[in-house]
Write a protein that holds these residues in place. Sequence first.
Motif, PDB file in Angstrom:
ATOM      1  N   LEU A  28       1.018  -1.215   0.039  1.00 62.44           N
ATOM      2  CA  LEU A  28      -0.125   0.127   0.078  1.00 62.44           C
ATOM      3  C   LEU A  28       1.128   1.248   0.045  1.00 62.44           C
ATOM      4  CD1 LEU A  28      -2.427  -1.088   2.708  1.00 62.44           C
ATOM      5  CD2 LEU A  28      -2.989  -0.570   0.352  1.00 62.44           C
ATOM      6  N   PRO A  29       0.610   2.254  -0.797  1.00 66.06           N
ATOM      7  CA  PRO A  29       1.313   3.579  -0.909  1.00 66.06           C
ATOM      8  C   PRO A  29       1.115   4.129   0.540  1.00 66.06           C
ATOM      9  CG  PRO A  29       0.236   3.249  -2.907  1.00 66.06           C
ATOM     10  CD  PRO A  29      -0.535   2.311  -1.887  1.00 66.06           C
ATOM     11  N   GLU A  30       2.456   4.639   1.066  1.00 68.06           N
ATOM     12  CA  GLU A  30       2.401   4.857   2.447  1.00 68.06           C
ATOM     13  C   GLU A  30       1.672   6.453   2.571  1.00 68.06           C
ATOM     14  OE1 GLU A  30       4.294   4.060   5.137  1.00 68.06           O
ATOM     15  OE2 GLU A  30       5.043   2.252   4.489  1.00 68.06           O
ATOM     16  N   ARG A  31       1.321   6.826   1.403  1.00 66.39           N
ATOM     17  CA  ARG A  31       0.556   8.377   1.629  1.00 66.39           C
ATOM     18  C   ARG A  31      -0.843   8.214   1.692  1.00 66.39           C
ATOM     19  NH1 ARG A  31      -1.898   8.865  -3.047  1.00 66.39           N
ATOM     20  NH2 ARG A  31      -1.290   7.551  -4.851  1.00 66.39           N
ATOM     21  N   LEU A  32      -1.522   6.882   1.591  1.00 74.01           N
ATOM     22  CA  LEU A  32      -2.783   6.794   1.700  1.00 74.01           C
ATOM     23  C   LEU A  32      -3.238   6.626   3.223  1.00 74.01           C
ATOM     24  CD1 LEU A  32      -3.428   4.035  -0.993  1.00 74.01           C
ATOM     25  CD2 LEU A  32      -4.048   6.532  -1.034  1.00 74.01           C
ATOM     26  N   LYS A 413     -15.427 -12.863 -10.524  1.00 71.29           N
ATOM     27  CA  LYS A 413     -15.255 -11.642  -9.465  1.00 71.29           C
ATOM     28  C   LYS A 413     -16.272 -10.662  -9.884  1.00 71.29           C
ATOM     29  CE  LYS A 413     -11.249 -12.779  -8.366  1.00 71.29           C
ATOM     30  NZ  LYS A 413     -10.858 -13.266  -6.877  1.00 71.29           N
ATOM     31  N   ALA A 414     -16.674  -9.572  -8.955  1.00 72.43           N
ATOM     32  CA  ALA A 414     -17.534  -8.569  -9.205  1.00 72.43           C
ATOM     33  C   ALA A 414     -16.903  -7.313  -8.852  1.00 72.43           C
ATOM     34  CB  ALA A 414     -18.877  -8.826  -8.420  1.00 72.43           C
ATOM     35  N   VAL A 415     -16.959  -6.311  -9.524  1.00 75.89           N
ATOM     36  CA  VAL A 415     -16.039  -5.021  -9.343  1.00 75.89           C
ATOM     37  C   VAL A 415     -17.377  -3.912  -9.020  1.00 75.89           C
ATOM     38  CG1 VAL A 415     -14.398  -5.547 -10.474  1.00 75.89           C
ATOM     39  CG2 VAL A 415     -15.917  -4.072 -11.779  1.00 75.89           C
ATOM     40  N   GLY A 416     -16.961  -2.915  -8.164  1.00 72.19           N
ATOM     41  CA  GLY A 416     -17.858  -1.695  -7.971  1.00 72.19           C
ATOM     42  C   GLY A 416     -16.906  -0.661  -8.605  1.00 72.19           C
ATOM     43  N   GLU A 417     -17.593   0.695  -8.003  1.00 74.00           N
ATOM     44  CA  GLU A 417     -17.104   1.947  -8.659  1.00 74.00           C
ATOM     45  C   GLU A 417     -15.785   1.997  -8.027  1.00 74.00           C
ATOM     46  OE1 GLU A 417     -19.053   6.074  -8.298  1.00 74.00           O
ATOM     47  OE2 GLU A 417     -18.430   5.509  -6.371  1.00 74.00           O
ATOM     48  N   PHE A 418     -14.547   2.641  -8.679  1.00 76.05           N
ATOM     49  CA  PHE A 418     -13.419   2.873  -8.289  1.00 76.05           C
ATOM     50  C   PHE A 418     -13.213   4.189  -8.534  1.00 76.05           C
ATOM     51  CE2 PHE A 418     -12.360  -1.415  -8.954  1.00 76.05           C
ATOM     52  CZ  PHE A 418     -11.183  -1.818  -8.368  1.00 76.05           C
ATOM     53  N   VAL A 419     -12.523   4.863  -7.678  1.00 80.41           N
ATOM     54  CA  VAL A 419     -12.178   6.458  -7.319  1.00 80.41           C
ATOM     55  C   VAL A 419     -10.769   6.803  -7.461  1.00 80.41           C
ATOM     56  CG1 VAL A 419     -14.170   6.590  -5.899  1.00 80.41           C
ATOM     57  CG2 VAL A 419     -12.147   6.243  -4.748  1.00 80.41           C
ATOM     58  N   GLY A 432      -1.487   8.225 -10.190  1.00 81.67           N
ATOM     59  CA  GLY A 432      -2.051   8.113  -8.996  1.00 81.67           C
ATOM     60  C   GLY A 432      -2.599   6.783  -8.908  1.00 81.67           C
ATOM     61  N   VAL A 433      -3.590   6.263  -8.102  1.00 78.25           N
ATOM     62  CA  VAL A 433      -4.009   5.238  -7.769  1.00 78.25           C
ATOM     63  C   VAL A 433      -5.735   5.200  -7.873  1.00 78.25           C
ATOM     64  CG1 VAL A 433      -2.214   4.317  -6.331  1.00 78.25           C
ATOM     65  CG2 VAL A 433      -4.340   5.459  -5.287  1.00 78.25           C
ATOM     66  N   LEU A 434      -5.996   4.006  -8.073  1.00 78.35           N
ATOM     67  CA  LEU A 434      -7.601   3.882  -8.275  1.00 78.35           C
ATOM     68  C   LEU A 434      -8.052   2.827  -7.028  1.00 78.35           C
ATOM     69  CD1 LEU A 434      -8.204   3.336 -11.791  1.00 78.35           C
ATOM     70  CD2 LEU A 434      -9.132   5.427 -10.731  1.00 78.35           C
ATOM     71  N   LEU A 435      -8.934   3.127  -6.244  1.00 79.95           N
ATOM     72  CA  LEU A 435      -9.269   2.442  -5.348  1.00 79.95           C
ATOM     73  C   LEU A 435     -10.844   1.704  -5.243  1.00 79.95           C
ATOM     74  CD1 LEU A 435      -7.676   5.247  -3.690  1.00 79.95           C
ATOM     75  CD2 LEU A 435      -7.746   3.507  -1.745  1.00 79.95           C
ATOM     76  N   GLY A 436     -10.966   0.373  -5.287  1.00 73.98           N
ATOM     77  CA  GLY A 436     -12.339   0.158  -5.325  1.00 73.98           C
ATOM     78  C   GLY A 436     -12.459  -1.407  -4.716  1.00 73.98           C
ATOM     79  N   LEU A 451      -5.078  -0.025  -7.665  1.00 74.47           N
ATOM     80  CA  LEU A 451      -4.607  -0.010  -8.975  1.00 74.47           C
ATOM     81  C   LEU A 451      -3.499   1.044  -9.356  1.00 74.47           C
ATOM     82  CD1 LEU A 451      -7.736  -1.211 -10.920  1.00 74.47           C
ATOM     83  CD2 LEU A 451      -6.112  -2.598  -9.760  1.00 74.47           C
ATOM     84  N   ASP A 452      -2.682   1.051 -10.036  1.00 74.87           N
ATOM     85  CA  ASP A 452      -2.155   1.975 -10.805  1.00 74.87           C
ATOM     86  C   ASP A 452      -3.139   2.465 -11.871  1.00 74.87           C
ATOM     87  OD1 ASP A 452      -0.385   3.495 -12.767  1.00 74.87           O
ATOM     88  OD2 ASP A 452       1.276   2.493 -12.126  1.00 74.87           O
ATOM     89  N   ALA A 453      -3.398   3.915 -11.781  1.00 73.71           N
ATOM     90  CA  ALA A 453      -4.288   4.505 -12.641  1.00 73.71           C
ATOM     91  C   ALA A 453      -3.957   4.597 -13.899  1.00 73.71           C
ATOM     92  CB  ALA A 453      -4.514   5.989 -11.936  1.00 73.71           C
ATOM     93  N   ALA A 454      -2.506   4.581 -14.101  1.00 72.09           N
ATOM     94  CA  ALA A 454      -2.011   4.661 -15.622  1.00 72.09           C
ATOM     95  C   ALA A 454      -2.197   3.451 -16.324  1.00 72.09           C
ATOM     96  CB  ALA A 454      -0.607   5.191 -15.490  1.00 72.09           C
ATOM     97  N   THR A 455      -2.115   2.229 -15.639  1.00 72.87           N
ATOM     98  CA  THR A 455      -1.795   0.811 -16.482  1.00 72.87           C
ATOM     99  C   THR A 455      -3.061  -0.160 -15.991  1.00 72.87           C
ATOM    100  OG1 THR A 455      -0.483  -0.062 -14.780  1.00 72.87           O
ATOM    101  CG2 THR A 455       0.651   1.155 -16.072  1.00 72.87           C
TER     102      THR A 455
END
Length: 480
Positions: A28-32, A413-419, A432-436, A451-455
């Motif tokens: 987990l990124p330390e900044r979170l 798997k079932a995914v929800g909204e990512f932010v 940045g990152v996506l969390l969901g 997730l890595d938002a770029a990739t």
Amino acid sequence: MRVDYLEGTMAPVREETTLTDLAVTGALPERLNGRYLRNGPNPIGEIDPAAYHWFTGDGMVHGVRLRDGRAEWYRNRWVRGPRAARLLGEPDRPAGGAAGMDLVGANTNVIGHAGRTLALVEGGITNLELTDELDTVGPCDFDGTLAGGYTAHPKRDPRTGELHAVSYSFTRGDRVQYSVIDVHGRARRTVDIPVGGSLMMHDFALTERHVVIYDLPVTFDADRVARASFPAPVRVPARLVIDALVGRVRIPDPIAASVGRRGSGAGLPYRWDPRRPARVGVMPREGGADDVRWFEIGPCYVFHSLNAYDDGDTVVCDVVRHPKMFDTDLNGPNEGRTSLDRWIIDLAAGKVVESRRDDRYQEFPRVDERLTGHRHRYGYAVEVREGAGPSDTLLKHDLVEDTVRSRSFGPDKAVGEFVFDPAAPDAAEDDGVLLGLVSDLPTGTTDLTVLDAATLETIAAVHIPARVPAGFHGNWVPSA
């Protein structure tokens, strides 16, 4: 296809849980440092599937606390208004009063603002403040500055930190209310705007200079409420009385209660009206109701905007478009394939140019919220599986290159909204990152996936040994 909104990934959980020191795969990124929160319907007790509407389930907020690379806790808590507390066999809770009606627990979104955690809903229903640990504090009316309910979809101005909203309720009649909540959590401005009836307006759009209002053909159905609330001999006069009361006086308790009554067959009291035109209104941010300009568009319904921005004399809106809503399926949003569309509102020419950006069946669009109201390049959405089954795929739209990247998490798997959360305040748009939340259906467990938002590659996953039902909206709420 008929959907049972009480089964599969949507089936409610029956207990509140607190789990600590959750296992993490990856780093987990330390900044979170903060909480990932997600709200959604989770009915208390037994429900009649034929009468249940997905949008009316009792609210339950789920949260994961991250700090220093660790996942400290997971909690799920029902949002306790008077009705939920009564169903749970708990002491009476204070009614919403001026804050709104107490029909269902706030079940649609959850945000942080002005040091508070707020569970949000719409339609004139009471919003509720929560503690950091997700216990209910009580009704929220922004320190007495905003009466009659709020919205599930405020937009935060990234420059000022203020919340902008457009709120509706059948108690407002043929008006919606634009409001601005300042950084201290109090309303500094409200504008009442006439629209084409007592409508359901789930979302709106905000630009640097304008507010965009969606006046679409889903309206309050007095006849349906009368059928669900009164015996046959008095339904016609009851409907006339309801029509006369809507927006003029306080709605009598039996009528208001019927909107959310379990087993009554009332469901949601809004329905598609093919006689009404669809249109969008554009109002200057500091304007008034007389400054709204209206533009007709093709018949449709929009639950969610991706984003909007000003471009010279035009306003550009990216939205997820439904062909119609609550016409044949009165239990949930299941009326045909969606698409990601762009509306270019030409203020000089007085017209709207509509185009399709992506025809994949999708919902829950999100943008880097540092760009709310400003020109954006990227957007993220959940691809919806045909037949309204659980989705396993996240989409990333590049609206400059006109491309789409997808990430499938697998058939079980079932995914929800990512932010999105940026790597730094001045980081690039997809740096940045996506969390969901990603649910594993066979095991009944859930991961908070980063997730890595770029990739769209996985950076880390917080393993929650519990099932989180499919829900609506969530946010990353950083600690102060």
